[in-house]
Scaffold this motif. Sequence first.
Motif, mmCIF file in Angstrom:
data_model
loop_
_atom_site.group_PDB
_atom_site.id
_atom_site.type_symbol
_atom_site.label_atom_id
_atom_site.label_comp_id
_atom_site.label_asym_id
_atom_site.label_seq_id
_atom_site.Cartn_x
_atom_site.Cartn_y
_atom_site.Cartn_z
ATOM 1 N N ALA A 23 0.848 -1.201 0.000
ATOM 2 C CA ALA A 23 0.000 0.000 0.000
ATOM 3 C C ALA A 23 0.876 1.241 0.000
ATOM 4 N N ASN A 24 0.680 2.124 -0.960
ATOM 5 C CA ASN A 24 1.506 3.336 -0.990
ATOM 6 C C ASN A 24 0.868 4.461 -0.180
ATOM 7 N N GLY A 25 1.732 5.347 0.293
ATOM 8 C CA GLY A 25 1.254 6.463 1.127
ATOM 9 C C GLY A 25 2.456 7.272 1.574
ATOM 10 N N VAL A 26 2.368 7.820 2.765
ATOM 11 C CA VAL A 26 3.476 8.615 3.293
ATOM 12 C C VAL A 26 3.802 8.189 4.721
ATOM 13 N N ALA A 27 5.075 8.320 5.069
ATOM 14 C CA ALA A 27 5.530 8.043 6.436
ATOM 15 C C ALA A 27 5.943 9.368 7.074
ATOM 16 N N PHE A 28 5.416 9.612 8.271
ATOM 17 C CA PHE A 28 5.718 10.834 9.010
ATOM 18 C C PHE A 28 6.638 10.478 10.175
ATOM 19 N N ARG A 29 7.760 11.184 10.320
ATOM 20 C CA ARG A 29 8.647 10.959 11.457
ATOM 21 C C ARG A 29 8.289 11.962 12.550
ATOM 22 N N VAL A 30 7.808 11.445 13.683
ATOM 23 C CA VAL A 30 7.396 12.299 14.811
ATOM 24 C C VAL A 30 8.514 12.246 15.851
ATOM 25 N N GLU A 31 9.028 13.388 16.212
ATOM 26 C CA GLU A 31 10.210 13.470 17.087
ATOM 27 C C GLU A 31 9.838 13.967 18.486
ATOM 28 N N GLY A 32 10.275 13.248 19.500
ATOM 29 C CA GLY A 32 10.101 13.718 20.878
ATOM 30 C C GLY A 32 8.854 13.146 21.532
ATOM 31 N N THR A 33 8.997 12.878 22.817
ATOM 32 C CA THR A 33 7.918 12.218 23.569
ATOM 33 C C THR A 33 6.612 13.002 23.502
ATOM 34 N N ARG A 34 6.700 14.311 23.664
ATOM 35 C CA ARG A 34 5.471 15.118 23.712
ATOM 36 C C ARG A 34 4.731 15.070 22.374
ATOM 37 N N ALA A 35 5.479 15.222 21.289
ATOM 38 C CA ALA A 35 4.861 15.191 19.942
ATOM 39 C C ALA A 35 4.263 13.816 19.667
ATOM 40 N N ILE A 36 4.927 12.774 20.126
ATOM 41 C CA ILE A 36 4.406 11.413 19.922
ATOM 42 C C ILE A 36 3.112 11.225 20.707
ATOM 43 N N GLU A 37 3.121 11.686 21.956
ATOM 44 C CA GLU A 37 1.894 11.568 22.775
ATOM 45 C C GLU A 37 0.735 12.325 22.133
ATOM 46 N N GLU A 38 1.016 13.504 21.620
ATOM 47 C CA GLU A 38 -0.045 14.308 20.973
ATOM 48 C C GLU A 38 -0.552 13.623 19.700
ATOM 49 N N ALA A 39 0.372 13.010 18.942
ATOM 50 C CA ALA A 39 -0.028 12.321 17.701
ATOM 51 C C ALA A 39 -0.902 11.108 18.025
ATOM 52 N N LEU A 40 -0.499 10.351 19.045
ATOM 53 C CA LEU A 40 -1.271 9.151 19.411
ATOM 54 C C LEU A 40 -2.641 9.533 19.942
ATOM 55 N N LYS A 41 -2.690 10.639 20.706
ATOM 56 C CA LYS A 41 -3.982 11.113 21.237
ATOM 57 C C LYS A 41 -4.911 11.509 20.090
ATOM 58 N N HIS A 42 -4.334 12.208 19.116
ATOM 59 C CA HIS A 42 -5.139 12.628 17.960
ATOM 60 C C HIS A 42 -5.672 11.415 17.188
ATOM 61 N N LEU A 43 -4.791 10.466 16.912
ATOM 62 C CA LEU A 43 -5.204 9.300 16.119
ATOM 63 C C LEU A 43 -6.186 8.429 16.890
ATOM 64 N N ASN A 44 -6.026 8.397 18.211
ATOM 65 C CA ASN A 44 -6.958 7.612 19.034
ATOM 66 C C ASN A 44 -8.377 8.173 18.905
ATOM 67 N N GLU A 45 -8.475 9.507 18.951
ATOM 68 C CA GLU A 45 -9.803 10.155 18.835
ATOM 69 C C GLU A 45 -10.337 10.033 17.403
ATOM 70 N N ARG A 46 -9.469 10.267 16.422
ATOM 71 C CA ARG A 46 -9.920 10.343 15.023
ATOM 72 C C ARG A 46 -10.178 8.957 14.425
ATOM 73 N N GLU A 47 -9.323 7.996 14.748
ATOM 74 C CA GLU A 47 -9.354 6.688 14.088
ATOM 75 C C GLU A 47 -9.923 5.579 14.968
ATOM 76 N N VAL A 48 -9.342 5.454 16.167
ATOM 77 C CA VAL A 48 -9.754 4.320 17.018
ATOM 78 C C VAL A 48 -11.225 4.450 17.373
ATOM 79 N N GLY A 49 -11.673 5.704 17.492
ATOM 80 C CA GLY A 49 -13.097 5.927 17.798
ATOM 81 C C GLY A 49 -14.008 5.556 16.645
ATOM 82 N N ASN A 50 -13.396 5.306 15.457
ATOM 83 C CA ASN A 50 -14.214 4.986 14.275
ATOM 84 C C ASN A 50 -13.882 3.607 13.705
ATOM 85 N N GLY A 51 -13.492 2.698 14.611
ATOM 86 C CA GLY A 51 -13.352 1.307 14.188
ATOM 87 C C GLY A 51 -11.954 0.856 13.843
#
Length: 229
Positions: free
Chosen positions: A73-101
Amino acid sequence: MHLHPSTSTAHASLWIFGYGSLIWNPGFSYAERRKAHARGYARRMYQGNTYHRGDDNLPGRVATLVESQTEDANGVAFRVEGTRAIEEALKHLNEREVGNGYVFKLVRVAFDLSESSPSRASSTDGSSLSSYSDSEEEERREGPDYHSSFLALTCIAHSSNEFFLGPAHPKEMAAQIGAASGKAGPNHEYVLKLAENIRALFPHTKDSHLYGLEKRVREIVKRERRDTV
Ligand SMILES: N[C@@H](CCC(=O)N[C@@H](CS)C(=O)NCC(=O)O)C(=O)O
């Protein structure tokens, strides 16, 4: 979470792979964005959606990954640097994606050849020694660079989730897409935007599923615009 050998262990670094709306709207900050391919998966518009691009009466169709013996599957890879940015990214994806299956999953990803260091031999005046024309060379340099593979986090909607719609005849899928709309806008906008982004990133790659749907959805949108004039 340290997932790529090339980054320092002094602080956390996480690669996140996007193959749908993350491509144009990741929703989190990142240090680097690279064209990439998730190995052994195919992108399919099989995930139903009753929030961003649909509602309870007319669910939309959004992208997920299904296992494949023949595709990456083609797409893009994002490099997230630093604990805080990673936590914010996971929080966002949890709300946006995990909440939708969707669920979080580590997948094996490879960068695209077009962004690898050019391996083309060149003469002293810089002209190419390759026996291929420039356009043929460009076409050959699109696809997974398997020497670059590493683990990345992505979100996948498995067939067992409550919103999953699964495969249907392309005509039926296009009709569903043409009719659905949600909080983020019409479902047809999602599919057309995804097709335009993938075509811009990987101009030499055929994707009969996505581009076949794109063609049918464009015809539906054109017909509906004509009928409402
Ligand atoms: N997991 C996919 C994203 C799948 C997707 O598009 N999910 C929907 C939510 S279920 C979304 O983010 N929609 C935002 C939009 O429709 O603009 C990716 O890696 O890009």
